[in-house]
Design a protein around this motif. Structure first.
Motif, mmCIF file in Angstrom:
data_model
loop_
_atom_site.group_PDB
_atom_site.id
_atom_site.type_symbol
_atom_site.label_atom_id
_atom_site.label_comp_id
_atom_site.label_asym_id
_atom_site.label_seq_id
_atom_site.Cartn_x
_atom_site.Cartn_y
_atom_site.Cartn_z
ATOM 1 N N LEU A 1 42.517 38.440 37.065
ATOM 2 C CA LEU A 1 43.880 37.982 36.810
ATOM 3 C C LEU A 1 44.387 38.451 35.446
ATOM 4 N N ILE B 1 49.626 42.362 40.145
ATOM 5 C CA ILE B 1 49.922 41.060 40.749
ATOM 6 C C ILE B 1 51.409 40.762 40.677
ATOM 7 N N CYS C 1 46.559 37.686 45.328
ATOM 8 C CA CYS C 1 45.193 37.583 44.763
ATOM 9 C C CYS C 1 44.110 37.544 45.823
#
Length: 256
Positions: free
Chosen positions: A150, A157, A171
Motif C-alpha cells: 500500500l 491504487i 487491493c
C-alpha cells in the motif's frame, strides 16, 4: 520416564555447543544465547508453577484471564514485528488474533474434543497457545507485506480508484499475495510433517509414554486447528489494514 533437575541441567549444557560455535566464528551471539537460555528456564518454570495452580483449581475466570494475557502478549509481539506500524495496529492485531483463535479454539473444545467443561485448562491453554504461536507469525507476515504494498503502489491504487474500482478491488491482488505469504509457513509445515519433522507435541506425548496412534491423531487435529487459525487471522488482519488505509469516500489515506 520422569525428568529431574539434574536431567535439565545436563540438557542445558548442550547450549554450550551453540555458544562455542558463536565464539569460534565470532558471530556475536554468545551473550544472546546465554540470556535466551536463562529466559527459557525462568519463563517456562514460572508458567509451569502457574499452570499447576490453575489446573488444580479449574476456575473459568482464571483460565480466561490467562488466555487473555496470552493473546495480548501475542498481539504485542506481532505488532512489534511490523516495520511500518500505524496508529491502531495493536487494536487490529489483537482483534484478529482474538477472534480467529477464539473461534477455532471453541470449535476444537466443544465440537471435536468435546471437553467438559469447555474451559478445562489442561486442554484449552495448550491448544490456544499452539494456535496463537502460529497465527502470530502469519499475521505479522500478512500485515507487513500488505502495508508495504500500500505504501509502494499508491499511484497504481489511486489510478484504479479513479477508474471506479472499490478499495477491495484495487487491493485484491495485494491482499491475496499477503495472505498467501502469511499462510506459507503453516502450509510448509503441513507438507513435511511426519516425513521431515516430528512436531514437538507428538514427540512429547510419545516420550511421555502415550500410544503413538493417539499421539498422531492429536497432532493431525492440532495441525488443522493451526491451519484454520492462521487462515482466519490472516484474512481478518488484511481486512483491518484495508479499512485503515481507506476512508469513507473510498480514498487511499496513509495512516501515521
Amino acid at each position: 520416564m520422569i525428568l529431574d533437575l539434574i536431567d535439565v541441567f545436563i540438557a542445558s549444557l548442550l547450549v554450550l555447543i551453540a555458544i562455542g560455535i558463536s565464539v569460534y566464528l565470532k558471530l556475536g551471539l554468545a551473550k544472546t544465547l546465554v540470556i535466551a537460555s536463562i529466559r527459557t528456564i525462568a519463563q517456562l518454570s514460572l508458567i509451569g508453577l502457574i499452570l499447576a495452580w490453575v489446573f488444580a483449581r479449574e476456575a473459568w475466570y482464571e483460565v480466561l484471564t490467562i488466555l487473555s494475557i496470552m493473546t495480548l502478549i501475542a498481539a504485542i509481539s506481532a505488532k512489534n514485528r511490523i516495520k511500518r506500524p500505524y496508529r491502531g495496529l495493536l487494536t487490529d492485531t489483537l482483534l484478529s488474533l482474538g477472534v480467529a483463535t477464539g473461534v477455532v479454539t471453541l470449535v476444537a473444545m466443544v465440537l471435536i474434543l468435546q471437553v467438559s467443561p469447555w474451559y478445562a485448562p489442561q486442554y484449552i491453554i495448550p491448544i490456544l497457545g499452539l494456535i496463537l504461536g502460529n497465527s502470530l507469525t502469519a499475521i505479522s507476515l500478512t500485515t507487513g507485506r500488505l502495508i508495504d504494498h500500500l505504501h509502494s503502489e499508491q499511484v497504481q491504487i489511486r489510478t484504479l480508484l479513479s477508474l471506479s474500482a472499490t478499495p477491495f478491488e484495487a487491493c485484491h491482488s495485494a491482499i491475496a499475495t499477503a495472505i498467501s505469504s502469511g499462510m506459507m509457513p503453516t502450509i510448509n509445515s503441513m507438507m513435511v510433517v511426519g516425513v521431515v519433522s516430528l512436531p514437538g507435541m507428538m514427540t512429547g506425548q510419545i516420550l511421555a509414554g502415550a500410544d503413538p496412534t493417539q499421539a498422531v491423531r492429536y497432532q493431525i487435529i492440532t495441525m488443522f486447528f493451526i491451519c484454520a487459525g492462521s487462515a482466519l487471522s490472516c484474512t481478518l488482519s488484511a481486512l483491518f489494514v484495508v479499512r485503515r488505509f481507506f476512508n469513507r469516500r473510498m480514498q487511499l489515506v496513509i495512516p501515521k
